[in-house]
Design a protein around this motif. Structure first.
Motif, PDB file in Angstrom:
ATOM      1  N   VAL A  12       3.538   7.704   6.554  1.00 53.88           N
ATOM      2  CA  VAL A  12       2.705   7.860   5.441  1.00 53.88           C
ATOM      3  C   VAL A  12       3.332   6.846   4.349  1.00 53.88           C
ATOM      4  N   ALA A  13       4.294   7.085   3.868  1.00 52.90           N
ATOM      5  CA  ALA A  13       4.972   6.402   2.818  1.00 52.90           C
ATOM      6  C   ALA A  13       5.149   5.004   3.129  1.00 52.90           C
ATOM      7  N   ALA A  14       5.654   4.694   4.314  1.00 53.56           N
ATOM      8  CA  ALA A  14       5.998   3.195   4.671  1.00 53.56           C
ATOM      9  C   ALA A  14       4.439   2.414   4.761  1.00 53.56           C
ATOM     10  N   LEU A  15       3.328   3.156   5.191  1.00 57.35           N
ATOM     11  CA  LEU A  15       2.059   2.539   5.368  1.00 57.35           C
ATOM     12  C   LEU A  15       1.591   2.232   3.844  1.00 57.35           C
ATOM     13  N   ALA A  16       1.746   3.348   3.031  1.00 58.56           N
ATOM     14  CA  ALA A  16       1.295   3.256   1.812  1.00 58.56           C
ATOM     15  C   ALA A  16       2.056   2.138   0.635  1.00 58.56           C
ATOM     16  N   ASP A  17       3.227   1.958   1.274  1.00 58.66           N
ATOM     17  CA  ASP A  17       4.105   0.851   0.289  1.00 58.66           C
ATOM     18  C   ASP A  17       3.759  -0.475   0.841  1.00 58.66           C
ATOM     19  N   GLY A  55     -11.146  -4.779   5.224  1.00 55.33           N
ATOM     20  CA  GLY A  55     -10.586  -6.086   6.047  1.00 55.33           C
ATOM     21  C   GLY A  55      -9.243  -6.341   5.421  1.00 55.33           C
ATOM     22  N   TRP A  56      -8.870  -5.866   4.302  1.00 52.22           N
ATOM     23  CA  TRP A  56      -7.592  -6.418   3.558  1.00 52.22           C
ATOM     24  C   TRP A  56      -6.471  -5.527   4.031  1.00 52.22           C
ATOM     25  N   GLY A  57      -6.569  -4.606   4.761  1.00 51.66           N
ATOM     26  CA  GLY A  57      -5.382  -3.565   4.906  1.00 51.66           C
ATOM     27  C   GLY A  57      -5.859  -2.157   4.713  1.00 51.66           C
ATOM     28  N   LEU A  58      -4.744  -1.310   4.436  1.00 52.40           N
ATOM     29  CA  LEU A  58      -4.877   0.259   4.350  1.00 52.40           C
ATOM     30  C   LEU A  58      -4.646   0.622   3.171  1.00 52.40           C
ATOM     31  N   THR A  59      -5.354   1.047   2.345  1.00 47.77           N
ATOM     32  CA  THR A  59      -5.314   1.652   1.091  1.00 47.77           C
ATOM     33  C   THR A  59      -5.211   3.158   0.985  1.00 47.77           C
ATOM     34  N   PRO A  60      -4.138   3.755   0.436  1.00 44.38           N
ATOM     35  CA  PRO A  60      -3.812   5.277   0.268  1.00 44.38           C
ATOM     36  C   PRO A  60      -4.933   5.697  -0.680  1.00 44.38           C
ATOM     37  N   PRO A  62      -6.673   9.091  -2.692  1.00 43.97           N
ATOM     38  CA  PRO A  62      -6.068  10.239  -3.552  1.00 43.97           C
ATOM     39  C   PRO A  62      -5.496  11.214  -2.829  1.00 43.97           C
ATOM     40  N   GLU A  63      -6.150  11.689  -1.600  1.00 42.92           N
ATOM     41  CA  GLU A  63      -5.695  12.813  -0.715  1.00 42.92           C
ATOM     42  C   GLU A  63      -4.231  12.377  -0.473  1.00 42.92           C
ATOM     43  N   ALA A  64      -3.773  11.392  -0.374  1.00 43.86           N
ATOM     44  CA  ALA A  64      -2.434  11.085   0.206  1.00 43.86           C
ATOM     45  C   ALA A  64      -1.099  11.211  -0.779  1.00 43.86           C
ATOM     46  N   THR A  65      -1.571  11.182  -2.192  1.00 45.95           N
ATOM     47  CA  THR A  65      -0.628  11.590  -3.304  1.00 45.95           C
ATOM     48  C   THR A  65       0.253  12.566  -3.171  1.00 45.95           C
ATOM     49  N   PRO A  66      -0.186  13.743  -2.734  1.00 48.90           N
ATOM     50  CA  PRO A  66       1.074  14.689  -2.518  1.00 48.90           C
ATOM     51  C   PRO A  66       1.702  14.367  -1.418  1.00 48.90           C
ATOM     52  N   PHE A  67       1.275  13.881  -0.482  1.00 52.23           N
ATOM     53  CA  PHE A  67       2.196  13.537   0.814  1.00 52.23           C
ATOM     54  C   PHE A  67       3.204  12.291   0.327  1.00 52.23           C
TER      55      PHE A  67
END
Length: 295
Positions: A12-17, A55-60, A62-67
């Motif tokens: 999750v962190a790697a994809l968000a970064d 189309g530009w990628g994946l954006t986290p 708000p539900e991803a924030t605690p993870f």
């Protein structure tokens, strides 16, 4: 009670970064399918999405924030454990990464590094020359040697000496130098990364903005610009005095420009045999040549 696989937080962190499956896979050293499968399985287990797809990628979301917060806390905890384990080793050997600025390296540190390698052949040095502050807490560098007025309080270390600055220009520029008024000369200034430093403050307080013809983010680039006649530069004397293409300009400074030269590490690493050997050697070596910096 949840039954999550905490390793999923790394994904999750790697994809968000990184923002893309491909970059996350590269960072984690796995294939793209593994990243897709782990993220999809984790979202299915949670029964809601953590990323928006476009189309530009994946954006986290708000539900991803605690993870993400949990993943970064775990990463910092593991880094702290790694630092403590490094400090527990009794062998003066292994890899050691240190950072300094390019001008300080050229001025005196390169020679001391060569002598250190002869004294400690079991240590493989990795050198990062940058004006940016590397994250010692995250092990981007284990030892930092750099000028600073106020180093971060969470780091441990020692102030070696002062670094005094002078004014420098090309020999040709110096030969036709007449006026001692800063407003009558061209200058080479600093970028915003030098904001708050004594040298940059002196330029801001004494040189009209329209007389600053160029700005750069490191002393080597500034020195080269001065060497080719772009104007006067404010440089550490330890660096400027040994530059063949520059001559120090006297009589214009009405105040002393200086900052501290610090050697820093993370508190968990200061008792590491590798780190202690390097810091002790460099501290003694720099103290022996302190007059070069504080002249």
């Amino acid at each position: 009670m949840h039954n999550w696989n905490w390793d999923d937080l790394r994904y999750v962190a790697a994809l968000a970064d990184t923002g893309t499956i491909a970059e996350a896979a590269r960072r984690l050293n796995v294939n793209r399918t593994t990243v897709q499968r782990r993220i999809s399985a984790f979202e299915e287990q949670l029964q809601y999405r953590l990323f928006s797809r476009d189309g530009w990628g994946l954006t986290p979301l708000p539900e991803a924030t605690p993870f993400l917060e949990a993943a970064r806390q775990i990463d910092e905890s593991l880094s702290a454990i790694e630092r403590k384990m490094s400090g527990a080793s009794g062998d003066v050997s292994g890899d050691l990464t240190f950072t300094t600025t390019n001008s300080m390296y050229i001025a005196q540190i390169a020679e001391l590094v060569s002598r250190f390698q002869s004294a400690h052949p079991g240590i493989l040095l990795h050198i990062n020359l940058t004006s940016s502050t590397l994250n010692v807490s995250q092990r981007e560098a284990e030892v930092a040697i750099r000028p600073s007025m106020a180093p971060p309080e969470h780091l441990a270390g020692r102030r070696i000496c002062d670094v005094t600055f002078g004014l420098y220009a090309s020999w040709e520029y110096a030969a036709r130098f007449r006026s001692h008024s800063p407003a009558e000369h061209d200058w080479i200034g600093y970028t915003d990364s030098f904001e708050g430093t004594p040298a940059n403050e002196w330029i801001s307080n004494n040189v009209p903005r329209n007389r600053v013809r160029m700005r750069a983010d490191n002393y080597v680039a500034i020195a080269e610009a001065a060497r080719w006649g772009s104007g006067i530069a404010v440089l550490p004397r330890a660096f400027g005095d040994q530059h063949d293409g520059l001559k120090r300009i006297e009589g214009m400074l009405d105040e002393r420009i200086s900052t501290g030269l610090w050697m820093l590490t993370h508190p968990d690493l200061r008792q590491s045999p590798r780190v202690r050997a390097f810091m002790d050697f460099m501290s003694h070596g720099l103290s022996d040549v302190r007059k070069v910096f504080d002249c």
